[in-house]
Design an enzyme around this catalytic site. Structure first.
Site, PDB file in Angstrom:
ATOM      1  N   PHE A 262      -7.099  -1.332   4.583  1.00 26.66           N
ATOM      2  CA  PHE A 262      -6.575  -0.087   4.005  1.00 26.66           C
ATOM      3  C   PHE A 262      -7.752   0.876   3.814  1.00 26.66           C
ATOM      4  O   PHE A 262      -8.802   0.482   3.310  1.00 26.66           O
ATOM      5  CB  PHE A 262      -5.920  -0.409   2.659  1.00 26.66           C
ATOM      6  CG  PHE A 262      -5.152   0.732   2.066  1.00 26.66           C
ATOM      7  CD1 PHE A 262      -3.920   1.096   2.567  1.00 26.66           C
ATOM      8  CD2 PHE A 262      -5.670   1.429   0.991  1.00 26.66           C
ATOM      9  CE1 PHE A 262      -3.207   2.144   2.004  1.00 26.66           C
ATOM     10  CE2 PHE A 262      -4.960   2.487   0.418  1.00 26.66           C
ATOM     11  CZ  PHE A 262      -3.730   2.840   0.929  1.00 26.66           C
TER      12      PHE A 262
ATOM     13  N   ARG B 244       7.830   1.040   8.656  1.00 29.69           N
ATOM     14  CA  ARG B 244       7.441  -0.148   7.908  1.00 29.69           C
ATOM     15  C   ARG B 244       8.572  -0.598   6.988  1.00 29.69           C
ATOM     16  O   ARG B 244       9.172   0.215   6.287  1.00 29.69           O
ATOM     17  CB  ARG B 244       6.213   0.235   7.077  1.00 29.69           C
ATOM     18  CG  ARG B 244       5.361  -0.872   6.616  1.00 29.69           C
ATOM     19  CD  ARG B 244       4.063  -0.331   6.083  1.00 29.69           C
ATOM     20  NE  ARG B 244       4.227   0.476   4.875  1.00 29.69           N
ATOM     21  CZ  ARG B 244       3.375   0.476   3.846  1.00 29.69           C
ATOM     22  NH1 ARG B 244       2.298  -0.274   3.877  1.00 29.69           N
ATOM     23  NH2 ARG B 244       3.580   1.233   2.791  1.00 29.69           N
TER      24      ARG B 244
ATOM     25  N   TYR C 149       1.727  -3.003  -8.560  1.00 23.63           N
ATOM     26  CA  TYR C 149       2.910  -2.135  -8.415  1.00 23.63           C
ATOM     27  C   TYR C 149       3.651  -2.346  -7.105  1.00 23.63           C
ATOM     28  O   TYR C 149       4.679  -1.733  -6.879  1.00 23.63           O
ATOM     29  CB  TYR C 149       2.525  -0.655  -8.574  1.00 23.63           C
ATOM     30  CG  TYR C 149       1.388  -0.199  -7.677  1.00 23.63           C
ATOM     31  CD1 TYR C 149       1.615   0.103  -6.351  1.00 23.63           C
ATOM     32  CD2 TYR C 149       0.095  -0.075  -8.173  1.00 23.63           C
ATOM     33  CE1 TYR C 149       0.580   0.508  -5.527  1.00 23.63           C
ATOM     34  CE2 TYR C 149      -0.951   0.322  -7.368  1.00 23.63           C
ATOM     35  CZ  TYR C 149      -0.705   0.616  -6.034  1.00 23.63           C
ATOM     36  OH  TYR C 149      -1.736   1.000  -5.231  1.00 23.63           O
ATOM     37  N   LYS C 150       3.112  -3.201  -6.228  1.00 23.51           N
ATOM     38  CA  LYS C 150       3.814  -3.493  -4.968  1.00 23.51           C
ATOM     39  C   LYS C 150       4.788  -4.653  -5.216  1.00 23.51           C
ATOM     40  O   LYS C 150       5.784  -4.460  -5.903  1.00 23.51           O
ATOM     41  CB  LYS C 150       2.789  -3.764  -3.873  1.00 23.51           C
ATOM     42  CG  LYS C 150       2.021  -2.480  -3.514  1.00 23.51           C
ATOM     43  CD  LYS C 150       0.870  -2.678  -2.556  1.00 23.51           C
ATOM     44  CE  LYS C 150       0.202  -1.321  -2.275  1.00 23.51           C
ATOM     45  NZ  LYS C 150      -1.141  -1.439  -1.695  1.00 23.51           N
TER      46      LYS C 150
ATOM     47  N   ASP D  75      -8.762  -9.023  -0.626  1.00 26.79           N
ATOM     48  CA  ASP D  75      -7.800  -8.075  -1.182  1.00 26.79           C
ATOM     49  C   ASP D  75      -6.383  -8.591  -0.961  1.00 26.79           C
ATOM     50  O   ASP D  75      -5.954  -8.774   0.187  1.00 26.79           O
ATOM     51  CB  ASP D  75      -7.996  -6.690  -0.549  1.00 26.79           C
ATOM     52  CG  ASP D  75      -7.200  -5.618  -1.285  1.00 26.79           C
ATOM     53  OD1 ASP D  75      -6.108  -5.940  -1.802  1.00 26.79           O
ATOM     54  OD2 ASP D  75      -7.652  -4.461  -1.320  1.00 26.79           O
TER      55      ASP D  75
HETATM   56  C1  LIG Z   1      -2.074  -0.258  -1.869  1.00 25.40           C
HETATM   57  C2  LIG Z   1      -3.491  -0.542  -1.551  1.00 25.40           C
HETATM   58  C3  LIG Z   1      -4.538   0.116  -2.214  1.00 25.40           C
HETATM   59  C4  LIG Z   1      -4.269   1.205  -3.221  1.00 25.40           C
HETATM   60  O1  LIG Z   1      -5.299   1.330  -4.137  1.00 25.40           O
HETATM   61  P1  LIG Z   1      -5.050   2.108  -5.510  1.00 25.40           P
HETATM   62  O2  LIG Z   1      -6.389   2.285  -6.083  1.00 25.40           O
HETATM   63  O3  LIG Z   1      -4.150   1.236  -6.342  1.00 25.40           O
HETATM   64  O4  LIG Z   1      -4.381   3.405  -5.189  1.00 25.40           O
HETATM   65  C5  LIG Z   1      -5.843  -0.264  -1.922  1.00 25.40           C
HETATM   66  N1  LIG Z   1      -6.112  -1.223  -1.002  1.00 25.40           N
HETATM   67  C6  LIG Z   1      -5.127  -1.857  -0.333  1.00 25.40           C
HETATM   68  C7  LIG Z   1      -5.458  -2.919   0.660  1.00 25.40           C
HETATM   69  C8  LIG Z   1      -3.794  -1.522  -0.577  1.00 25.40           C
HETATM   70  O5  LIG Z   1      -2.814  -2.121   0.109  1.00 25.40           O
END
Ligand SMILES: *Cc1c(COP(=O)(O)O)cnc(C)c1O
Length: 397
Positions: free
Chosen positions: A113, A356, A209-210, A184
């Site tokens: 990400f 998705r 939150y996911k 992660d």
């Molecule tokens: C959703 C996601 C994020 C989002 O980070 P926030 O700081 O919570 O906005 C970061 N890394 C990955 C791999 C994600 O899937």
């Protein structure tokens, strides 16, 4: 046996919607709604500042962290909640780099990400010109782990394609080469079985939150292996990670174990929401959840491929190599997704061409998934997606 009819009844989902976006923002658990209302009225409203002690607000990050730990194979006392995932990525990475002072390379992959990569890049700039972030294709990660790598930073499940890395294998190779790992779990926690202790990871981070359904802006979590927790420097040395925050000493002394990874004031209302959201997981067996997720994915792939030849599967066919989402590619993916949402099937779009869909057994049935696939294929067959209103891009896709 895990009863998914029971878990479905624990969510407040709008009538007429099939929600395939719980991989991005989980829906509202009924218990979270009540709990947050009570936390506002009875705790904040009535207790005022005494709530920190009386309502146990100060202990929430560790107490809720233990509950998240159960879902990711982490022992009690090894996970703590706080901040956002991007911040926790930075903290874990900076802490890990300090444990390998003789090396300067962070290794990651192009399927990560972007925020993780941006944070790593920013950290390298702060540390100095010797530090570099090296990114390779996801399939090339294993071979790229060599004796120059200080930290391997990997997101287990690819946010676009749903491809899953072999965690135990990559960690074993990294450790063989003398590197540390930051794992992660953004698209793993609550999505697939995870065995952090068994895989011997050094650090892990993820969001709530996911798949864990804590609501928009819910706090992230961080895990540190017990063998490192009492020696690691937390990098972001805020007062609540101090050994004695209320002594107000001018010198920083890290707290015991995972407590030192705390930074500042915890988001009490979001933690209350998450604490209640985690009740849904009581009695859920992760192996049963995984089996059901793969069953739902199979139904969706089969129906979409049978009736929508224009959509190309972007997710690996091998179920073992998938997380809990399915993605299809189409050059007009954005408009197609908007048309689908307009008909009550909510997924999302990721540039440049990914449609998705998240599969969350807690509140999705095989019938929901079949109906969602049929709606998608009907939109494709009739060309209903090709209207001007579906091409207009919103800020959040
Ligand atoms: C959703 C996601 C994020 C989002 O980070 P926030 O700081 O919570 O906005 C970061 N890394 C990955 C791999 C994600 O899937």
């Amino acid at each position: 046996m895990t009863d998914f009819t029971r878990t479905r009844a624990l969510f407040d989902l709008p009538e007429g919607v099939i929600y395939l976006d719980g991989n991005s923002l989980g829906p509202l658990p009924r218990a979270a709604k009540d709990r947050v209302a009570r936390a506002i009225a009875d705790e904040w409203g009535q207790m005022l500042i005494t709530g920190w002690n009386k309502a146990g607000w100060m202990d929430l990050p560790a107490r809720v962290g233990d509950r998240v730990g159960r879902l990711i194979g982490a022992a009690p006392g090894t996970v703590v909640m706080g901040d956002t995932l991007s911040i926790k990525v930075y903290q874990a990475l900076a802490s890990a780099l300090e444990l390998r002072p003789d090396r300067r390379v962070i290794l990651s992959d192009t399927g990560n990400f972007p925020s993780d990569l941006y944070m790593a890049e920013g950290l390298c700039r702060t540390l100095g010109p010797d530090y570099t972030l090296k990114t390779v294709a996801p399939e090339a990660v294993e071979d790229a782990i060599d004796g120059s790598v200080a930290v391997l930073m990997i997101t287990e499940v690819d946010y676009r394609t749903g491809r899953k890395h072999d965690m135990a294998r990559l960690i074993a190779k990294a450790h063989d080469m003398g590197a540390l790992v930051v794992w992660d779990l953004a698209h793993s926690a609550g999505a697939i079985p995870v065995d952090l202790a068994g895989a011997d990871t050094d650090f892990a981070v993820g969001c709530s939150y996911k798949y864990l359904n804590s609501g928009p802006g819910g706090p992230a979590f961080i895990y540190v292996a017990p063998r490192l927790a009492d020696t690691v420097r937390p990098a972001l040395s805020g007062w609540l990670g101090h050994e004695a925050p209320f002594a107000f000493n001018l010198d920083y002394r890290p707290g015991a174990g995972i407590e030192r990874m705390r930074v500042g004031t915890p988001p009490v209302l979001q933690l209350a929401a998450l604490d209640a959201a985690l009740d849904v997981w009581d009695g859920v067996d992760m192996a049963a959840l995984r089996a059901r997720s793969l069953e739902l994915q199979g139904i969706f792939i089969d129906r979409v491929e049978a009736a929508c030849p224009d959509l190309t599967l972007a997710t690996p066919r091998d179920p073992e190599s998938r997380g809990s989402q399915i993605s299809f590619r189409h050059p007009q993916g954005y408009a197609i997704m908007q048309a689908l949402i307009a008909e009550g099937v909510i997924g999302d779009f990721r540039a440049p061409d990914i449609l998705r869909f998240g599969f969350t057994p807690l509140y999705l049935s095989p019938e929901d998934v079949a109906q969602a696939a049929d709606t998608l294929c009907n939109i494709m067959a009739t060309g209903r997606w090709d209207r001007p209103e579906f091409h207009a891009r919103a800020k959040v896709t």
